[in-house]
Design a protein around this motif. Structure first.
Motif, short mmCIF file in Angstrom:
data_model
loop_
_atom_site.label_atom_id
_atom_site.label_comp_id
_atom_site.label_asym_id
_atom_site.label_seq_id
_atom_site.Cartn_x
_atom_site.Cartn_y
_atom_site.Cartn_z
N VAL A 187 32.45 -42.91 -7.98
CA VAL A 187 31.79 -41.92 -7.11
C VAL A 187 30.56 -42.54 -6.47
O VAL A 187 29.66 -43.03 -7.17
N ASP A 188 30.55 -42.54 -5.14
CA ASP A 188 29.37 -42.97 -4.39
C ASP A 188 28.53 -41.73 -4.09
O ASP A 188 28.89 -40.94 -3.22
N ALA A 189 27.44 -41.60 -4.84
CA ALA A 189 26.54 -40.45 -4.63
C ALA A 189 25.19 -41.00 -4.16
O ALA A 189 24.13 -40.55 -4.59
N ALA A 190 25.27 -41.99 -3.26
CA ALA A 190 24.07 -42.73 -2.85
C ALA A 190 22.93 -41.79 -2.48
O ALA A 190 21.80 -41.99 -2.89
N TYR A 191 23.24 -40.77 -1.72
CA TYR A 191 22.21 -39.82 -1.29
C TYR A 191 22.18 -38.57 -2.17
O TYR A 191 21.14 -38.20 -2.72
N ALA A 192 23.35 -37.94 -2.36
CA ALA A 192 23.38 -36.61 -2.97
C ALA A 192 23.09 -36.62 -4.46
O ALA A 192 22.85 -35.58 -5.06
N GLY A 193 23.08 -37.80 -5.08
CA GLY A 193 22.81 -37.88 -6.52
C GLY A 193 21.52 -37.19 -6.91
O GLY A 193 21.40 -36.67 -8.03
N GLY A 194 20.54 -37.14 -6.00
CA GLY A 194 19.27 -36.47 -6.30
C GLY A 194 19.48 -35.00 -6.64
O GLY A 194 18.74 -34.43 -7.44
N GLY A 195 20.52 -34.41 -6.05
CA GLY A 195 20.81 -32.99 -6.29
C GLY A 195 21.27 -32.72 -7.72
O GLY A 195 21.15 -31.60 -8.21
N PHE A 196 21.81 -33.75 -8.40
CA PHE A 196 22.31 -33.54 -9.77
C PHE A 196 21.20 -33.01 -10.68
O PHE A 196 21.46 -32.37 -11.69
N ALA A 197 19.95 -33.32 -10.31
CA ALA A 197 18.83 -32.97 -11.19
C ALA A 197 18.53 -31.48 -11.19
O ALA A 197 17.83 -30.99 -12.07
N LEU A 198 19.05 -30.75 -10.20
CA LEU A 198 18.67 -29.35 -10.06
C LEU A 198 19.74 -28.41 -10.63
O LEU A 198 20.92 -28.56 -10.33
#
Ligand code: PLP
Length: 344
Positions: A187-198
């Motif tokens: 999984v390439d979550a280069a940008y959206a990975g930040g959303g995992f924290a919320l």
């Protein structure tokens, strides 16, 4: 970026560490192990991606998403060659290599296609659905056709947060296919990975417990300056076994002990910068809550901008607002969009 991160980067440059093995700078390796586990917990990733878990999983900091994707593609390729030669001893290695094939969506970042070029393995860019999401049905059909034609499927690279519209591929349905057909799922979550924290974005993490590897750029959404791309592997041995090339001058007596990985086996270069320092200082200074509110602020700004667009009859939305991204265009001819882009 942020000042704490810049300070961390300056210190790392000043220390001049080139940590290609644990013995070169134990702190360089061990702090990376610590911050990658912090980050995995912060992003609420499955337990098996932690160094501290019982299994062979763990995280590493790569320079860019492109490098992380390439590492996944190369490791998956080598694992496929090994397993195919076991099941088909009648095939020579070059025959096996000539049949390998990988998959992604036509919405994935250019670095995916480039990884295929570098790995000398064709990557089929499958058509995403109308909502620009890649789903399992499309992947299954492509793989079944290719297997019938004698090809060997290796890896599917899905995207959470595509470059064009921040669309999220359907990881669960892709995992159904990959698990059945024994294909590596990255999984390439280069940008959206930040959303995992919320917590309010928990839906984004659906299916991550079923993927083999993933990457997230801290230099995109986590206030850490370039370069800093986190990558996690469910089974790091698959990467280490694929890339392990040793010399007598690289050996040291602590090799192979658990909790002290030699990250040179997890990446393309031999040497490596002390990137964990800027992550550590950023986390210690801003705190988990500070980083979460940074991501929330970007989402709130995007929501506000979306309202401006929707209330202005000159413009229209092109895709739903997602995280900090709003895709809009002037109504009418595409020339208007081209002109606005140029002026911006
Ligand atoms: N993947 C996605 C989804 C991206 O949006 C980008 C860059 O915009 C990349 C990969 C490439 O990132 P990098 O420059 O870290 O290789």
């Amino acid at each position: 970026t942020s000042y704490p991160s810049i300070v961390g980067d300056m210190l790392a440059s000043g220390f001049g560490i080139i940590g290609f093995s644990w013995i070169c700078s134990p702190a360089c390796t061990e702090l990376e192990v610590v911050v990658m586990d912090w980050l995995a917990k912060f992003l609420k990733l499955p337990e098996h991606f932690l160094h501290a878990s019982d299994g062979p999983g763990g995280g590493v900091i790569q320079g860019s998403a492109s490098e992380a994707v390439l590492v996944a593609v190369l490791a998956a390729r080598e694992q496929a060659v090994i397993s195919c030669r076991e099941t088909h001893p009648e095939l020579s290695e070059s025959e096996v290599r000539g049949k390998l094939i990988a998959y992604s969506s036509d919405q994935s970042n250019s670095c995916i296609e480039k990884a295929g070029v570098l790995a000398a393995m064709p990557i089929k860019l499958l058509p995403a659905d109308e909502d620009l999401i890649l789903r399992g049905d499309t992947l299954r059909k492509a793989i079944e056709d290719d297997v019938a034609a004698g090809l060997i499927p290796v890896i599917c690279i899905a995207t959470l947060g595509t470059t064009g519209t921040c669309a999220y591929d359907d990881i669960d349905s892709l995992a159904d296919v990959c698990e059945t057909l024994k294909v590596w799922l990255h999984v390439d979550a280069a940008y959206a990975g930040g959303g995992f924290a919320l917590e309010e974005c928990a839906e984004l993490r659906r299916g991550l417990d079923r993927v083999d590897s993933l990457n997230f750029n801290l230099h995109k959404f986590m206030l850490v300056n370039f370069d800093c791309s986190a990558m996690w592997l469910r089974d790091a041995n698959k990467v280490v076994d694929s890339f392990n090339v040793d010399r007598i001058y690289l050996k040291h007596k602590h090799e192979g002990q658990s909790q002290i990985p030699d990250f040179r086996h997890w990446q393309i270069p031999l040497g490596r910068r002390f990137r964990a320092l800027k992550v550590w200082i950023t986390f210690r200074t801003l705190g988990a809550e500070g980083l979460r509110s940074h991501v929330r602020k970007h989402i709130a700004l995007a929501q506000q901008f979306e309202k401006f667009v929707k209330n202005d009859s000159r413009f229209e939305m092109v895709a739903p607002q997602a995280l900090g991204l709003v895709c809009f265009r002037p109504r009418g001819d595409n020339e208007n969009t081209a002109q606005l882009l140029q002026r911006l």
